[in-house]
Design a protein around this motif. Sequence first.
Motif, mmCIF file in Angstrom:
data_model
loop_
_atom_site.group_PDB
_atom_site.id
_atom_site.type_symbol
_atom_site.label_atom_id
_atom_site.label_comp_id
_atom_site.label_asym_id
_atom_site.label_seq_id
_atom_site.Cartn_x
_atom_site.Cartn_y
_atom_site.Cartn_z
ATOM 1 N N LEU A 159 29.706 25.293 -17.087
ATOM 2 C CA LEU A 159 28.336 24.845 -16.848
ATOM 3 C C LEU A 159 27.570 24.674 -18.153
ATOM 4 O O LEU A 159 26.730 23.769 -18.278
ATOM 5 C CB LEU A 159 27.618 25.829 -15.931
ATOM 6 C CG LEU A 159 28.121 25.857 -14.479
ATOM 7 C CD1 LEU A 159 27.442 26.967 -13.707
ATOM 8 C CD2 LEU A 159 27.894 24.516 -13.811
ATOM 9 N N ARG A 199 25.586 21.380 -19.259
ATOM 10 C CA ARG A 199 24.160 21.392 -19.617
ATOM 11 C C ARG A 199 23.947 20.847 -21.037
ATOM 12 O O ARG A 199 22.897 20.259 -21.331
ATOM 13 C CB ARG A 199 23.605 22.803 -19.485
ATOM 14 C CG ARG A 199 23.590 23.298 -18.046
ATOM 15 C CD ARG A 199 22.810 24.593 -17.896
ATOM 16 N NE ARG A 199 22.968 25.142 -16.558
ATOM 17 C CZ ARG A 199 22.351 24.677 -15.471
ATOM 18 N NH1 ARG A 199 21.536 23.638 -15.567
ATOM 19 N NH2 ARG A 199 22.547 25.240 -14.295
ATOM 20 N N LEU A 215 20.835 20.152 -12.132
ATOM 21 C CA LEU A 215 21.964 19.481 -12.772
ATOM 22 C C LEU A 215 22.872 18.924 -11.685
ATOM 23 O O LEU A 215 23.299 19.638 -10.780
ATOM 24 C CB LEU A 215 22.727 20.489 -13.639
ATOM 25 C CG LEU A 215 23.957 19.972 -14.386
ATOM 26 C CD1 LEU A 215 23.557 18.942 -15.429
ATOM 27 C CD2 LEU A 215 24.685 21.146 -15.046
ATOM 28 N N CYS A 257 21.880 23.615 -9.644
ATOM 29 C CA CYS A 257 23.072 22.800 -9.901
ATOM 30 C C CYS A 257 23.632 22.274 -8.585
ATOM 31 O O CYS A 257 23.974 23.061 -7.679
ATOM 32 C CB CYS A 257 24.120 23.605 -10.659
ATOM 33 S SG CYS A 257 25.598 22.638 -11.071
#
Length: 303
Positions: A98, A102, A115, A162
Motif C-alpha cells: 500500500l 500511495r 485510494l 482504500c
Amino acid sequence: MTIQWFPGHMHLTRQAIRDRMKAGIDVVVELLDARCPGSSSNPLLHQLTKHKPALKLLNKQDLADPVRTAEWLAHFNAQPHTRAQGLEAKRFSAKNLLAACRELAPTRTSAVKPLRLLICGIPNVGKSTLINALMGGRRATKTGDEPGVTKVEQKLMLGHDCLIYDTPGMLWPKIAAPECGWNLAASGAVGRNALDEELVALELIERLQAGYPEALQARYALAAPPEANAEERLALLAKKRGAVLAGGRPNLQKAAEILIHEFRQGLLGRITLETPEQFAAWSAAALAPAEEEDEAQPGQEAD
C-alpha cells in the motif's frame, strides 16, 4: 507456440477494465509471474490502462531465480510512473504494498478521496490469494491452481481509505511471440485444452538445458549423454518414473505431465525462463513481420 485462449469471461473482463478506467482508478496493480515476468505482462492491459501509474508485483518469487528477479525488478523500476516489488502472495507485507501505491498516487489519502486500486493479471498468477491476504485472511475470493477461477469483477474496501477492484485473470487474444506462449503454458497460465503438454515439456527441457543444465540431473538423475536431445531426455525421465507403455515404450505424455507439474511446484529449483534482454528480442522478432507489412505500399511487394 502461438496460443489463442480467450474464454468468454475474458471478453467481459476487458470491458470491465475499460469501464473501470473511465470511472476512475489511481493505480493499476499488475501481478506477474516471477518465473516469466515479461511473458506474463499483458499488452492488452497496457492498452486499456493507458498511462496510469503501475505497481508490478512479481509473484511466486520463491520459485524464481533470485538473480534474474533482481534484473527484472530493475527493469520495471526504470520505467516511468512504475514501481516493482517481488512477492510471495501467501507471505507479504500489505503495508509495503500500500505504501508503494500511495507513493504513486499521493493525493488519495482519505475516506473522502480513497485510494482506488485495480488488481489485474493473467490467469493463475495469484490475484485471489493476494486479495485474501490483503483482507486480513478473510476469504474474499476463490482460489485455485487452475486458470480461470475468478470470473467476475469484485469491489472490496480495505480500511476506510482504500478501494480494491479485483478482476478475473485475462490473457490477450493472440500471443504472437512463440517463446512467450511456451513460458505461459509451462507456468500454468493457459487452460489445458489450449496446449499440447508433450510439446510444452520438450520446450521446457530445452530451456532448462540452456539456462539451468543441472536442474534435470539433480531432480531425475538422468543417464543422458551431453548431446541427448529433449525427446531423449523426456524418454529417460519416463522410464525413471515408471511411466512406460506396453513393450516398455516410454509414456511421453505421462512424463510431460510429471515434468510440468514438478516445475510449477518448484521441485526443479528456483528457475526463471527469461531475462529482460531475451524477452525484448522475442517481442521485436514477433513484431517485425507486421511492421514490414505495414511499410509495404499498396501495389508493391514487401521485401
